[in-house]
Design a protein around this motif. Structure first.
Motif, PDB file in Angstrom:
ATOM      1  N   LEU A 295     -13.758  -1.127   3.301  1.00 52.14           N
ATOM      2  CA  LEU A 295     -14.119  -1.744   2.021  1.00 52.14           C
ATOM      3  C   LEU A 295     -14.031  -0.735   0.880  1.00 52.14           C
ATOM      4  O   LEU A 295     -13.665  -1.075  -0.240  1.00 52.14           O
ATOM      5  CB  LEU A 295     -15.531  -2.336   2.094  1.00 52.14           C
ATOM      6  CG  LEU A 295     -15.669  -3.632   2.886  1.00 52.14           C
ATOM      7  CD1 LEU A 295     -17.140  -3.966   3.104  1.00 52.14           C
ATOM      8  CD2 LEU A 295     -14.952  -4.772   2.191  1.00 52.14           C
ATOM      9  N   TRP A 296     -14.349   0.505   1.168  1.00 51.76           N
ATOM     10  CA  TRP A 296     -14.309   1.566   0.170  1.00 51.76           C
ATOM     11  C   TRP A 296     -12.872   1.843  -0.281  1.00 51.76           C
ATOM     12  O   TRP A 296     -12.604   2.050  -1.463  1.00 51.76           O
ATOM     13  CB  TRP A 296     -14.963   2.809   0.761  1.00 51.76           C
ATOM     14  CG  TRP A 296     -14.859   4.048  -0.056  1.00 51.76           C
ATOM     15  CD1 TRP A 296     -15.195   4.218  -1.369  1.00 51.76           C
ATOM     16  CD2 TRP A 296     -14.398   5.320   0.395  1.00 51.76           C
ATOM     17  NE1 TRP A 296     -14.982   5.514  -1.751  1.00 51.76           N
ATOM     18  CE2 TRP A 296     -14.486   6.214  -0.688  1.00 51.76           C
ATOM     19  CE3 TRP A 296     -13.931   5.790   1.618  1.00 51.76           C
ATOM     20  CZ2 TRP A 296     -14.124   7.544  -0.588  1.00 51.76           C
ATOM     21  CZ3 TRP A 296     -13.575   7.114   1.716  1.00 51.76           C
ATOM     22  CH2 TRP A 296     -13.671   7.974   0.623  1.00 51.76           C
ATOM     23  N   LEU A 297     -11.917   1.843   0.676  1.00 52.72           N
ATOM     24  CA  LEU A 297     -10.541   2.199   0.355  1.00 52.72           C
ATOM     25  C   LEU A 297      -9.663   1.005  -0.021  1.00 52.72           C
ATOM     26  O   LEU A 297      -8.556   1.202  -0.530  1.00 52.72           O
ATOM     27  CB  LEU A 297      -9.902   2.943   1.523  1.00 52.72           C
ATOM     28  CG  LEU A 297     -10.422   4.350   1.776  1.00 52.72           C
ATOM     29  CD1 LEU A 297      -9.715   4.977   2.956  1.00 52.72           C
ATOM     30  CD2 LEU A 297     -10.249   5.214   0.543  1.00 52.72           C
ATOM     31  N   MET A 298     -10.107  -0.197   0.235  1.00 49.81           N
ATOM     32  CA  MET A 298      -9.279  -1.371  -0.066  1.00 49.81           C
ATOM     33  C   MET A 298      -8.833  -1.436  -1.526  1.00 49.81           C
ATOM     34  O   MET A 298      -7.643  -1.688  -1.775  1.00 49.81           O
ATOM     35  CB  MET A 298     -10.006  -2.660   0.341  1.00 49.81           C
ATOM     36  CG  MET A 298      -9.939  -2.944   1.813  1.00 49.81           C
ATOM     37  SD  MET A 298     -10.987  -4.311   2.363  1.00 49.81           S
ATOM     38  CE  MET A 298     -10.525  -5.634   1.281  1.00 49.81           C
ATOM     39  N   PRO A 299      -9.699  -1.209  -2.515  1.00 44.87           N
ATOM     40  CA  PRO A 299      -9.223  -1.279  -3.903  1.00 44.87           C
ATOM     41  C   PRO A 299      -8.141  -0.241  -4.227  1.00 44.87           C
ATOM     42  O   PRO A 299      -7.244  -0.499  -5.020  1.00 44.87           O
ATOM     43  CB  PRO A 299     -10.483  -1.016  -4.737  1.00 44.87           C
ATOM     44  CG  PRO A 299     -11.615  -1.325  -3.840  1.00 44.87           C
ATOM     45  CD  PRO A 299     -11.141  -1.030  -2.456  1.00 44.87           C
ATOM     46  N   MET A 300      -8.207   0.926  -3.582  1.00 44.64           N
ATOM     47  CA  MET A 300      -7.203   1.954  -3.830  1.00 44.64           C
ATOM     48  C   MET A 300      -5.833   1.547  -3.297  1.00 44.64           C
ATOM     49  O   MET A 300      -4.813   2.041  -3.761  1.00 44.64           O
ATOM     50  CB  MET A 300      -7.637   3.275  -3.193  1.00 44.64           C
ATOM     51  CG  MET A 300      -8.853   3.888  -3.835  1.00 44.64           C
ATOM     52  SD  MET A 300      -9.313   5.376  -2.945  1.00 44.64           S
ATOM     53  CE  MET A 300     -11.088   5.326  -3.151  1.00 44.64           C
ATOM     54  N   LEU A 301      -5.821   0.664  -2.297  1.00 46.65           N
ATOM     55  CA  LEU A 301      -4.560   0.193  -1.718  1.00 46.65           C
ATOM     56  C   LEU A 301      -4.174  -1.183  -2.252  1.00 46.65           C
ATOM     57  O   LEU A 301      -3.290  -1.838  -1.691  1.00 46.65           O
ATOM     58  CB  LEU A 301      -4.677   0.157  -0.196  1.00 46.65           C
ATOM     59  CG  LEU A 301      -4.889   1.516   0.467  1.00 46.65           C
ATOM     60  CD1 LEU A 301      -5.161   1.367   1.950  1.00 46.65           C
ATOM     61  CD2 LEU A 301      -3.692   2.414   0.226  1.00 46.65           C
ATOM     62  N   ASP A 302      -4.857  -1.622  -3.307  1.00 47.99           N
ATOM     63  CA  ASP A 302      -4.579  -2.908  -3.953  1.00 47.99           C
ATOM     64  C   ASP A 302      -4.746  -4.083  -2.992  1.00 47.99           C
ATOM     65  O   ASP A 302      -3.938  -5.004  -2.960  1.00 47.99           O
ATOM     66  CB  ASP A 302      -3.184  -2.907  -4.579  1.00 47.99           C
ATOM     67  CG  ASP A 302      -3.036  -4.011  -5.605  1.00 47.99           C
ATOM     68  OD1 ASP A 302      -4.059  -4.381  -6.224  1.00 47.99           O
ATOM     69  OD2 ASP A 302      -1.905  -4.510  -5.784  1.00 47.99           O
ATOM     70  N   VAL A 303      -5.809  -4.031  -2.185  1.00 44.24           N
ATOM     71  CA  VAL A 303      -6.135  -5.132  -1.283  1.00 44.24           C
ATOM     72  C   VAL A 303      -7.461  -5.714  -1.741  1.00 44.24           C
ATOM     73  O   VAL A 303      -8.460  -5.002  -1.845  1.00 44.24           O
ATOM     74  CB  VAL A 303      -6.248  -4.653   0.183  1.00 44.24           C
ATOM     75  CG1 VAL A 303      -6.658  -5.782   1.102  1.00 44.24           C
ATOM     76  CG2 VAL A 303      -4.941  -4.035   0.643  1.00 44.24           C
TER      77      VAL A 303
END
Length: 148
Positions: free
Chosen positions: A5-13
């Motif tokens: 959940l933490w990294l999803m925005p960085m990968l545009d998900v």
């Protein structure tokens, strides 16, 4: 899951039906890895309690757990074309969740399992019930299941 959940925005998900489906798929694998490592640690701690037993338990299953995780990661690499783009949220959530799960299961879980028992703290009724059930199950395994 929090790592994914933490990294999803960085990968545009975004958090949508596809990414939630990816979390659902990952849950079965996460639980399996934790059970395999937890059982190995428990069985090794029967002979060697504490941190040393936890380390030996993790070492016994680390390679198969990592290899199975890598196979699943390779299976969920997003493919080319429109189908790959559609499946991308599921794939990325699976990959992120499995990577964080492997780190947690191999490095953090064993240290929790190696923690000493609470000394000087009164047992609750639930603790006594769990102890009684564990002894009964171990007795059943030793007397009936193993000989069978």
């Amino acid at each position: 899951m929090l790592g994914a959940l933490w990294l999803m925005p960085m990968l545009d998900v975004s958090l949508n039906m596809l990414s939630l489906f990816g979390f659902l798929l990952a849950m079965g694998i996460l639980v399996d890895d934790a059970i395999i490592i937890g059982e190995s640690v428990y069985s090794h701690q029967q002979a060697e309690p504490g941190l040393a037993g936890a380390i030996r338990g993790v070492q016994a299953v680390a390679l198969p757990v990592v290899l199975s995780g890598m196979v699943v990661l390779a299976a969920f690499l997003p493919g080319p074309g429109w189908a790959g783009q559609m499946m991308k949220p599921i794939c990325l959530v699976m990959i992120l969740t499995l990577i964080f799960s492997l780190v947690e299961a191999l490095l953090i879980l064993p240290s929790h399992l190696a923690a000493p028992n609470r000394i000087g703290i009164a047992e609750s009724g639930l603790d006594r019930l769990r102890t009684t059930l564990n002894r009964g199950l171990e007795r059943f395994v030793d007397r009936y299941y193993r000989p069978f």
